[in-house]
Design an enzyme around this catalytic site. Structure first.
Site, PDB file in Angstrom:
ATOM      1  N   SER A 194       0.813  -1.217   0.000  1.00 26.65           N
ATOM      2  CA  SER A 194       0.000   0.000   0.000  1.00 26.65           C
ATOM      3  C   SER A 194       0.842   1.260   0.000  1.00 26.65           C
ATOM      4  O   SER A 194       1.966   1.285   0.516  1.00 26.65           O
ATOM      5  CB  SER A 194      -0.884  -0.004   1.244  1.00 26.65           C
ATOM      6  OG  SER A 194      -1.487   1.252   1.441  1.00 26.65           O
TER       7      SER A 194
ATOM      8  N   TYR B 261      -1.254  -0.435   9.880  1.00 24.10           N
ATOM      9  CA  TYR B 261      -1.520  -1.023   8.566  1.00 24.10           C
ATOM     10  C   TYR B 261      -0.311  -0.860   7.638  1.00 24.10           C
ATOM     11  O   TYR B 261       0.190  -1.830   7.069  1.00 24.10           O
ATOM     12  CB  TYR B 261      -2.758  -0.330   7.984  1.00 24.10           C
ATOM     13  CG  TYR B 261      -3.133  -0.706   6.580  1.00 24.10           C
ATOM     14  CD1 TYR B 261      -3.879  -1.857   6.332  1.00 24.10           C
ATOM     15  CD2 TYR B 261      -2.785   0.103   5.502  1.00 24.10           C
ATOM     16  CE1 TYR B 261      -4.242  -2.189   5.038  1.00 24.10           C
ATOM     17  CE2 TYR B 261      -3.149  -0.221   4.212  1.00 24.10           C
ATOM     18  CZ  TYR B 261      -3.877  -1.367   3.981  1.00 24.10           C
ATOM     19  OH  TYR B 261      -4.242  -1.685   2.705  1.00 24.10           O
TER      20      TYR B 261
ATOM     21  N   LYS C  75       2.302  -3.793   6.247  1.00 26.52           N
ATOM     22  CA  LYS C  75       2.483  -3.967   4.800  1.00 26.52           C
ATOM     23  C   LYS C  75       3.967  -3.892   4.447  1.00 26.52           C
ATOM     24  O   LYS C  75       4.486  -4.703   3.675  1.00 26.52           O
ATOM     25  CB  LYS C  75       1.704  -2.888   4.031  1.00 26.52           C
ATOM     26  CG  LYS C  75       0.188  -3.055   4.051  1.00 26.52           C
ATOM     27  CD  LYS C  75      -0.271  -4.237   3.222  1.00 26.52           C
ATOM     28  CE  LYS C  75      -1.781  -4.335   3.130  1.00 26.52           C
ATOM     29  NZ  LYS C  75      -2.213  -5.610   2.510  1.00 26.52           N
TER      30      LYS C  75
END
Lengths: 335, 335
Positions: free
Chosen positions: B121, B149, B153
C-alpha cells in the site's frame, strides 16, 4: 531504583553493557539499577554472582511473563547471528522476529511505556540494482537487506517504531556496526574474520583473511558500542523525533588499513601472521555490505564519541586482555 | 492448467481480479486457470457458482494446508483495512502480519517456487521529521509508515523479498494507490471518503467531504489496479531485478479537481451534493499521506497504462453500475 532488562546479556556486547550499567549507571537513573539479565546460555560468572543481578536463563520465547513484569528500561540484544540465520531460515524467524514480538507484546501488556533500545544492524543495508548503494550509507539510505538476518532486524525496527507511535513503548533502534575486536573463538557471523585477523595474530596464531585488502567496512569497538547503546537509552525523545533507527558511530577502514594499524600497535611480526586466502562464498556476502557508514544522528545530534581510530580499537582489545589477565594466551604473540 | 490462488477474493479488488483472470487469462498461462478463491466472507454469487472456481471460506490463518498444496501463482490481497488496524492493534498483527507469514510458510513448504503478487500500500509512506516527505513519493523514497496497517504492509514487503532471495517464491509487492470509486457502503478505511464524494452524489445522496478541497492524493481505478496486479504477476523477473516493491500507476489529483471532474462527467447538480465539513481526526490522518506518487518501474519500465484522467475513473464507475443494472439506485442522481 530503575528496573532494567537486558536480553542476550550473556553475549559479548550484552555482558559488557551489564557491567557498564552496574559500574557507571546513567545519571538520570539516580544510581545502579536492579538488573535482570536473560540469555539462553548461562551468564559469565561475575555477573551471575552479582547480588544486584537477577539471572533468567532460557529461550526468549519462554519469557512472556517476565517481559510483562514492568521494566523501566530494556536493552534488547538477543539475536541469532547472520551466518546462522542464512543456514537455518526458521531459526532466524523464530529467534529474531518472533522473539522480538514476544518481548514487545509483554512490554505492551505491562502498560508502563518502558524505554527500549533495540540492537539492529548495518545488515539492513545492501545493494539494490533499482538504486545504487551509496559509497557511504546513512539514515537516509533506503534499506535493502541481502540476508534474512538483516531482513528481520529491519522488520523489527519498523515494528518498534509502530509500538512507539501507539504509545506502548518508547523505542529506539540502534544500527550496530560490526563490533571488533571480539575475544574468544570465531562465531557464526560472516563478519567474524574482522576480529579474527587481529585477535589470532596477537595470540601468536596464524590468521586467514578471506577477502581482499581493499575490502572496506565500518567497525566499532565494544566499548564505543556500549556507550552508544546507553546514550541512545537516555537520549531525549524530542531530539530523536520519529527517526527511530539510528546508525551508530564507526571507523570506516579497509582491511589493509586494519593491518597497518595492527603493525603500528603490535609490530611487524604480529602483522606477518595474517595471510590472504580468497573465500568466494564469504567475499560474495561481504561484497553486499556497506563499505562505509555515517552516523548522522548519533554523531552530529547526540554527540556520541565513537572510536578515535582503528589503532585505538586494537589497543582497547589489548588493554581488555591485560585486565582479564590473559596475556599468556590472548596476547601470547606480542613481543 | 495453471493453479492460481487469490486471497481476499471476496473483496472489491479481489472479486474483480478473479473475474478478469477467468475472462482474460494472461497469455503466458495458456488458457483460463483453475482458480482457488479464499476469503473470510462468502464470495459474490457469480464467482461462487463458476465451475472453474474452488471456494475456500474461512480465516486466512486456518488455510496452512491449502497454501502448501502447490499453486503456480498467488495474488495475496487479504487484509484488514487501515482504520480497523488503528482501532484494533492485535487484529492488524494477526490478519496482516501473521496471516501473510502463514501463507508464505505454506508456499515454502510446497517447494515449487510459485509467483506471488502481494498487495502492499501507499500507506508505507509517511512524513519523517528526520527527512521531509518529498512532494512526489516514488520507489526511492524512504518508507516511514504512520499507521499499523502501513507498518505491517512494509514488513511483509521485506519478508517477501527475503523469501524471494532464498528461492522459496518469486515474489513481487505492489504498492496499491487508493482505489476509487468503490461501490456500496463506506468501509473502515480512512480513505473511504475519496469514493464517497463521487459515489453518493451519483446515487442522489448528499456526501460530506471531511478534508479541504486542496487535499491532494494519488488515486487509481479498480480496473487499472487489476491490470497492474496481473501485469506484475507476468512481468519478467530480470526486469524487476531485486526491486520487489513496485508503486502502481495513479492519477495525482486534489479534491477540488475530483469535484471538477464530477461536474464535467455528471453535471453541476451532482457536484452540488458534496458539502465540506472538516473532520480534524480524519484530516490529521490524511495529512500524513503522500499528496502524489510516481510509478517509476510500473510506468517507465513495465509500461502499465494506468488511468487517463480522474474523469475516466468516474466514467468507469458509471459504466460498471450500468453493466450491473444499478442505474435505479447507484446512478439515481444522474439526470
Amino acid at each position: 531504583m530503575k528496573r532494567v532488562l537486558i536480553t542476550g546479556a550473556g553475549g559479548f556486547v550484552g555482558a559488557r553493557l551489564a557491567r557498564h550499567l552496574l559500574a557507571h549507571p546513567p545519571a538520570p537513573w539516580g544510581g545502579a539499577p536492579a538488573l535482570t539479565l536473560t540469555d539462553q546460555y548461562p551468564l559469565p560468572a561475575d555477573l551471575a554472582a552479582d547480588p544486584r543481578v537477577t539471572a533468567v536463563i532460557g529461550p526468549l520465547g519462554d519469557q512472556a511473563a517476565l517481559f510483562a513484569s514492568g521494566f523501566d528500561a530494556v536493552f534488547h540484544l538477543a539475536s541469532a547471528v547472520s551466518g546462522e540465520c542464512e543456514l537455518d531460515f526458521e531459526l532466524g524467524l523464530r529467534s529474531n522476529l518472533d522473539g522480538t514480538r514476544i518481548l514487545l507484546e509483554g512490554l505492551r501488556q505491562a502498560g508502563n511505556q518502558p524505554t527500549v533500545v533495540f540492537s539492529s544492524s548495518i545488515a539492513v543495508y545492501g545493494p539494490d540494482p533499482g538504486l545504487t548503494m551509496p559509497a557511504v550509507v546513512d539514515e537516509d539510505t533506503l534499506p535493502a537487506p541481502q540476508t534474512s538476518y538483516g531482513t528481520h532486524k529491519l522488520m523489527c525496527e519498523y515494528l518498534i517504531a509502530d509500538y512507539t507511535r501507539k504509545g506502548f513503548i518508547d523505542g529506539r533502534s540502534a544500527r550496530l556496526m560490526t563490533v571488533a575486536v571480539r575475544p574468544g573463538k570465531p562465531n557464526g557471523a560472516a563478519s567474524s574474520f574482522f576480529s579474527g585477523i587481529i585477535r589470532e595474530p596477537l595470540a601468536g596464531v596464524e590468521a586467514v583473511c578471506p577477502v581482499d585488502p581493499s575490502t572496506a567496512h565500518p567497525i566499532a569497538s565494544p566499548q564505543s558500542t556500549v556507550l552508544s547503546l546507553v546514550g541512545l537509552m537516555t537520549a531525549p525523545r524530542d531530539v530523536l523525533k520519529r527517526r527511530l533507527a539510528v546508525t551508530l558511530p564507526a571507523v570506516n577502514v579497509t582491511v589493509a588499513q586494519m593491518l597497518d594499524a595492527l603493525e603500528r600497535v603490535a609490530g611487524p611480526a604480529v602483522r606477518a601472521r595474517v595471510r590472504f586466502e580468497h573465500d568466494a562464498r564469504l567475499a560474495g556476502i561481504v561484497a553486499n555490505w556497506p563499505r562505509a557508514a555515517k552516523a548522522t544522528t548519533a554523531t552530529d545530534v547526540l554527540g556520541f564519541p565513537g572510536d578515535a581510530s582503528f589503532d585505538a580499537i586494537i589497543q582497547q582489545y589489548i588493554d581488555d586482555m591485560r585486565l582479564a589477565g590473559q596475556t599468556a594466551t590472548a596476547l601470547k604473540g606480542l613481543a
